[in-house]
Design an enzyme around this catalytic site. Structure first.
Site, mmCIF file in Angstrom:
data_model
loop_
_atom_site.group_PDB
_atom_site.id
_atom_site.type_symbol
_atom_site.label_atom_id
_atom_site.label_comp_id
_atom_site.label_asym_id
_atom_site.label_seq_id
_atom_site.Cartn_x
_atom_site.Cartn_y
_atom_site.Cartn_z
ATOM 1 N N SER A 1 -5.009 -1.542 4.088
ATOM 2 C CA SER A 1 -4.841 -0.236 4.741
ATOM 3 C C SER A 1 -3.773 -0.193 5.808
ATOM 4 O O SER A 1 -3.187 0.857 6.029
ATOM 5 C CB SER A 1 -6.050 0.289 5.436
ATOM 6 O OG SER A 1 -7.207 -0.100 5.156
ATOM 7 N N SER B 1 -9.947 -4.175 7.908
ATOM 8 C CA SER B 1 -9.321 -3.035 7.240
ATOM 9 C C SER B 1 -9.610 -3.118 5.755
ATOM 10 O O SER B 1 -9.792 -4.210 5.213
ATOM 11 C CB SER B 1 -7.809 -3.085 7.440
ATOM 12 O OG SER B 1 -7.268 -4.159 6.701
ATOM 13 N N ASP B 2 -9.636 -1.973 5.094
ATOM 14 C CA ASP B 2 -9.699 -2.009 3.637
ATOM 15 C C ASP B 2 -8.383 -2.634 3.168
ATOM 16 O O ASP B 2 -7.383 -2.639 3.871
ATOM 17 C CB ASP B 2 -9.899 -0.602 3.043
ATOM 18 C CG ASP B 2 -10.468 -0.674 1.623
ATOM 19 O OD1 ASP B 2 -10.402 -1.757 1.005
ATOM 20 O OD2 ASP B 2 -10.952 0.344 1.133
ATOM 21 N N CYS B 3 -8.419 -3.184 1.922
ATOM 22 C CA CYS B 3 -7.321 -4.058 1.537
ATOM 23 C C CYS B 3 -6.083 -3.251 1.280
ATOM 24 O O CYS B 3 -6.057 -2.407 0.442
ATOM 25 C CB CYS B 3 -7.759 -4.899 0.351
ATOM 26 S SG CYS B 3 -9.215 -5.837 0.862
#
Ligand SMILES: *[C@@H]1O[C@H](CO)[C@@H](O)[C@H](O)[C@H]1NC(C)=O
Ligand SMILES: *[C@@H]1O[C@H](CO)[C@@H](O)[C@H](O)[C@H]1NC(C)=O
Length: 783
Positions: free
Chosen positions: A294, A290-292
Site C-alpha cells: 500500500s 500495510s496491505d501489500c
C-alpha cells in the site's frame, strides 16, 4: 491442465522425498540468540529473565540506521553481526494455514494443513466456541510448521471488513454484514490463534483491512484507486466496530491498514486513524502493517505525495513510526534511509516502529533461543491434519450449513426410500472450490489434508448417478443438460449442487450480478421438470445468490446454502441431507434480489438509506426493501419456541458524577456514552427455549434491539447471540447479558455514540420485550 498435473505430480514427489527424509529433518534453527553462539548469548536482548521492554530497547540501541531500515519490511533483513536471521512476516491463516503469503511453504513433512470452511460459512454457525476452537487448531498447525522451518509466526488473518455490498469478491473471507457478529468472530478467532498465556503469543494475528475496504474491482474502479467517502457516523457504528472489538476484546497483535483512501487520505498514511484511533483509543498492543504494497500504491498509483521519501515519511509518521510499523512490500526499505537523511522523518520515529514489531517477535519467543525448548516447541508434523483437527473441519461445515427452504418438509432424505440419488451440477464433485480463497495458491490443490466432495459424501448414504450438467460454473452451453435430465429421471431423488467459485467471486474480482452464472438456472429448471423424486438445491457460494426462482418453485423441495464448506464439505452436506446432522446455521448476510443492485453503485459507501435520492441503504440494519432471504434466516428439522422468563422493564443509566443531567450530557434525549457510568451496566434477560419437535437440535438466539426512533438509528441491530443445544422435547434456559453502553447505544451524525433514553424494544425471534432506559441522576452529582 497439463501444467497443474505436472505441478501436482512434482508436489507428490516432494511429498515422497519429504517422507523419506522425515527422520533426518532437523528442527528450525533459532531465529536469534542461539545458545551455541557465544558472541550474542550474553547480550541483554537475549536474556529471557529481563522484561521484554528492556530487551527491545537494548536491541534497538545496537542497530545501525541501515539495519533498522532493513527491518521495516515484511521480508526483514538479517543482522548477522548480532546473530539475527532474516524473517518473512507475511503468512496467512484465514481458515487454516495457507501458502498465500511467502512466509509459508507446503511440502516435505508438511504437504498440507487442515482446511476449514471459508469464514462466511463458519460465521453462519454463530458459535463463538467453535470460532475459538478453530483458531486453536490452526495455531497448533502453524506452530508445528514454524518448528519445522516452513512457516512464520505472524499471520495476517482474519479479514473482518463488513460485507457491505453483496457483489464484493472478498465477502466470502469475512464473517458477514453485521458489525457485532464480525467483532465477536474477530475476538474469538484471534483468541484461539494467539493463545491465552498473558504476554506470550502462540502466533500473532492481524485484523485487516482497516478500514472501509470492501470493493475490489467494480465498473472500472479498483481498490488501489478507490477513495471511500465515509461519514463519521458510518465509521463509528459500522466500519470500526469489528476492528475495535478485535483490538480491545481479542487483544490482537496487529492491525493491517488497507489500500483504499478514506475521505481522501490513504489509510496507511492517516495519523488520525492509525495513531489516534487504533493506538490512542483502542490501545493496540502490537504493530500496524500495510496491505501489500500500500505504501508503494499510494505513491505510484494514487500519487498522494510528490516524492517517494515523502511517502515513506508520511507512512512512518502516521503509523510506521507512530502508527504504521511494517511495510508489506519493499517501499520503506528502499526510501526510508533517504527520508531520514533529508530530515523528513527522524531516526526516533523509526525506533518507535521497531519497538512495536520487535516486541511482538519477543512475545512470540523468537529471541528465546531454541524453538524446541519453548512452549509449543514439541509441536511437529504429527500435529498437522490429525483426525481430531479434520473432525473439527467437518464439524464446522455441519454447523455452518444453512437450510433455506424445506417444503413439506421433504428433508431429511431417507436412505431407505431414496436409494438412488442423481447428483448433478457444476459443483457436485469439486474439491478446491470448497475451500474458497486464501487457502492455498490456485494451482496447488494439495494444501488441504484431503477432500470429500458432495458426490462422495452422498455416495456414503445412497447409490449415486452423477452428471455435471455444466462443465463449470460459468455454464456457457446446454450440451450436457440431456444427460443430467436423464439421470434425474432414473433416481429416487435429485440433488443439484450449483453456485459460484473463484472464477466468479474472488480477490480483485467483484461480481457483476447476483443471479446464478450462465445457464445454471436453466439447468435447474429443466432437471426439476424431469425429476421423479424430490429435487434439492445445494448452493455453494461466498456471496448471496438471487434464487427467487427456486424459492418460489414448489417443485424445488428444499434449498441448502453450504457457503464454501471446506475440505470435508461433501460429508457435511450429505449428513444434513440425510438427517444425521440437524442444520442450525443462519445467514450472516442479507440475500438481495437482483433488482437491489440495479442502480446501486458499489462505490457509494453510505450505510443509511436515502429515500429522496432513491438510495436503498445497506444490510438488514438500514435496508427495508424486499429480500430473497433475510439476515439470520435458517431453518431446522425441529421447531423451537421462546418465552422470556425474566427481564427488567426499566434499566437506570447512572451518569458520570462530574456531569449534570439536563445540561452537558443530554442532547435529543440521548446521553453520550462517555458521560455514563458504563462499568457493569447491563441488561440481563433470561429466555426459555423449548424444542417442540422430535429431533435434537442446536439453535441460535439472535437478540436484536430496536432503539427509540431517531434520524441516526438503525431499524434494528444485533446486540447479542447465543447458541444452545436443545434435545427434542426439552427446554433450556439461556441467560443473555447486553452491555448497555456498547450495544444499546447509537451513533449520531457527528460520530458520537449516545444511549437513547426511553423504550428500547428487544426482539428475539417472534418475541418482543420492551425495556425503558432512564437516566439515573439522583445521588451521582458530586460537585
Ligand atoms: C443547566 O441547565 C439549566 C436549565 O437549562 C440552566 O439554568 C443552568 O444554568 C445550566 N447549568 C450549567 C452548568 O450549564
Ligand atoms: C459450538 O461448537 C462447539 C465446538 O464444535 C461444540 O462443541 C458445541 O456443541 C457447539 N454449540 C452448540 C450449541 O451447538
Amino acid at each position: 491442465m497439463a501444467y497443474s498435473t505436472t505441478l501436482s505430480s512434482s508436489f507428490f514427489l516432494l511429498f515422497l522425498i519429504g517422507l523419506l527424509l522425515s527422520v533426518s529433518i532437523s528442527a528450525r534453527e533459532p531465529f536469534a540468540c542461539d545458545p551455541k553462539d557465544a558472541t550474542t548469548k550474553a547480550l541483554p536482548f537475549c536474556q529471557v529473565s529481563l522484561p521484554i521492554k528492556e530487551r527491545v530497547k537494548d536491541l534497538i540501541g545496537r542497530l545501525t540506521l541501515k539495519e533498522k531500515v532493513g527491518l521495516l519490511v515484511d521480508n526483514a533483513g538479517a543482522v548477522p553481526r548480532l546473530g539475527i536471521k532474516g524473517y518473512e512476516w507475511w503468512s496467512e491463516a484465514l481458515h487454516g494455514v495457507s501458502n498465500v503469503g511467502p512466509g509459508t511453504k507446503f511440502g516435505g513433512d508438511f504437504p498440507g494443513a487442515t482446511s476449514f470452511p471459508q469464514v462466511i460459512t463458519t460465521a453462519a454457525s454463530f458459535n463463538a466456541t467453535l470460532w475459538e476452537a478453530i483458531g486453536r487448531v490452526v495455531s497448533d498447525e502453524a506452530r508445528a510448521m514454524y518448528n519445522g522451518g516452513v512457516a512464520g509466526l505472524t499471520y495476517w488473518s482474519p479479514n473482518v471488513n463488513i460485507f457491505r455490498d453483496p457483489r464484493w469478491g472478498r465477502g466470502q473471507e469475512t464473517p458477514g454484514e453485521d458489525p457485532v457478529l464480525a467483532g465477536n468472530y474477530a475476538a474469538s478467532y484471534v483468541k484461539g490463534l494467539q493463545g491465552n498465556d498473558g504476554e506470550r503469543l502462540k502466533v500473532a494475528a492481524s485484523c485487516k483491512h482497516f478500514t472501509a475496504y470492501d470493493l475490489d474491482n467494480w465498473n472500472g474502479v479498483d481498490r488501489f484507486h478507490f477513495n471511500a467517502q465515509v461519514s463519521k457516523q458510518d465509521i463509528e457504528d459500522t466500519f470500526d466496530v469489528p476492528f475495535r472489538m478485535c483490538v480491545k476484546d481479542g487483544k490482537v497483535a496487529s492491525v493491517m491498514c488497507s489500500y483504499n483512501q478514506v475521505n481522501g487520505i490513504p489509510t496507511c498514511a492517516d495519523p488520525k486513524i492509525l495513531k489516534n484511533t487504533i493506538r490512542g483509543q483502542w490501545r493496540l498492543n502490537g504493530y500496524i502493517v500495510s496491505d501489500c504494497d500500500s505504501v508503494g500504491v499510494y505513491y505510484d498509483t494514487q500519487h498522494y505525495t510528490s516524492t517517494p521519501e515523502e511517502a515513506a515519511a508520511d507512512a512512518i509518521k502516521a503509523g510506521y513510526f507512530a502508527g504504521l510499523d511494517l511495510d508489506c512490500g519493499p517501499f520503506l526499505g528502499v526510501h526510508t534511509e533517504n527520508a531520514v537523511q533529508r530530515g523528513l522523518v527522524s531516526e526516533a520515529d523509526v525506533n518507535n516502529a521497531l519497538v512495536n514489531t520487535i516486541t511482538i517477535q519477543m512475545r512470540l519467543g523468537m529471541f528465546d533461543g531454541e524453538p524446541s525448548a519453548q512452549p509449543y516447541g514439541n509441536l511437529g508434523p504429527k500435529d498437522v491434519c490429525t483426525p481430531a483437527h479434520q473432525e473439527l473441519a467437518l464439524e464446522a461445515a455441519r454447523q455452518g450449513i444453512v437450510l433455506l427452504k424445506n417444503q413439506g418438509p421433504s428433508l431429511p432424505l431417507s436412505h431407505l426410500r431414496h436409494r438412488t440419488i442423481a447428483v448433478i451440477g457444476p459443483n457436485s464433485d469439486v474439491t478446491v472450490t470448497m475451500i474458497g480463497n486464501y487457502a492455498g495458491k490456485p494451482r496447488m490443490d494439495g494444501v488441504a489434508c484431503g477432500y470429500t466432495t458432495p458426490l462422495q459424501g452422498i455416495g456414503r448414504y445412497a447409490k449415486t448417478i452423477h452428471q455435471q450438467g455444466c462443465k463449470d460454473v460459468a455454464c456457457g452451453d446446454d450440451q450436457s443438460f440431456a444427460a443430467a435430465i436423464d439421470a434425474s429421471r432414473q433416481a429416487d431423488a435429485t440433488v443439484l449442487v450449483v453456485g459460484l467459485d473463484q472464477s466468479i467471486e474472488a480477490e480483485a474480482r467483484d461480481r457483476a450480478g447476483l443471479l446464478l452464472p450462465g445457464r445454471q438456472q436453466e439447468l435447474v429448471s429443466k432437471v426439476v421438470q424431469a425429476s421423479k423424486g424430490p429435487t434439492i438445491l445445494v448452493l455453494m457460494s461466498g456471496g448471496p445468490i438471487d434464487v427467487s426462482f427456486a424459492k418460489n418453485d414448489p417443485r424445488i423441495a428444499a434449498i441448502l446454502w453450504a457457503g464454501y464448506p471446506g475440505q470435508a464439505g461433501g460429508t457435511a452436506i450429505a449428513d444434513v441431507l440425510f438427517g444425521t446432522t440437524n442444520p442450525g446455521g443462519k445467514l450472516p448476510m442479507t440475500w438481495y434480489p437482483q433488482e437491489y443492485i440495479a442502480n446501486l453503485p458499489m462505490t457509494n459507501m453510505a450505510m443509511r438509506s436515502s429515500p429522496s435520492k432513491g438510495y436503498p441503504g445497506r444490510t438488514y440494519r438500514f435496508y427495508k426493501g424486499p429480500v430473497v432471504y433475510p439476515f439470520g434466516h435458517g431453518i431446522s428439522y425441529t421447531n423451537f419456541v421462546h418465552t422470556v422468563a425474566s427481564a427488567p422493564p426499566v434499566v437506570g443509566v447512572p451518569l458520570d458524577g462530574r456531569r449534570r443531567f439536563g445540561n452537558v450530557t443530554v442532547s435529543g434525549k440521548a446521553i453520550r456514552v462517555t458521560h455514563a457510568k458504563c462499568k457493569g451496566l447491563s441488561l440481563g434477560i433470561q429466555v426459555d427455549v423449548k424444542n417442540i419437535g422430535s429431533k435434537d437440535g442446536s439453535h441460535t438466539l439472535l437478540v436484536y434491539s430496536k432503539p427509540p426512533a431517531g434520524y441516526w438509528v438503525p431499524h434494528k441491530q444485533l446486540v447479542a447471540f447465543e447458541k444452545v443445544h436443545v434435545p427434542a422435547g426439552t427446554q433450556q434456559r439461556v441467560g443473555i447479558n447486553i452491555h448497555v453502553c456498547k450495544f444499546l447505544s447509537v451513533v449520531d451524525r457527528s460520530g458520537i455514540r449516545r444511549i437513547p433514553m426511553g423504550e428500547h424494544s428487544i426482539h428475539i425471534a417472534d418475541i418482543k420485550h420492551s425495556v425503558s432506559l432512564q437516566a439515573a441522576t439522583l445521588g451521582v452529582i458530586k460537585s
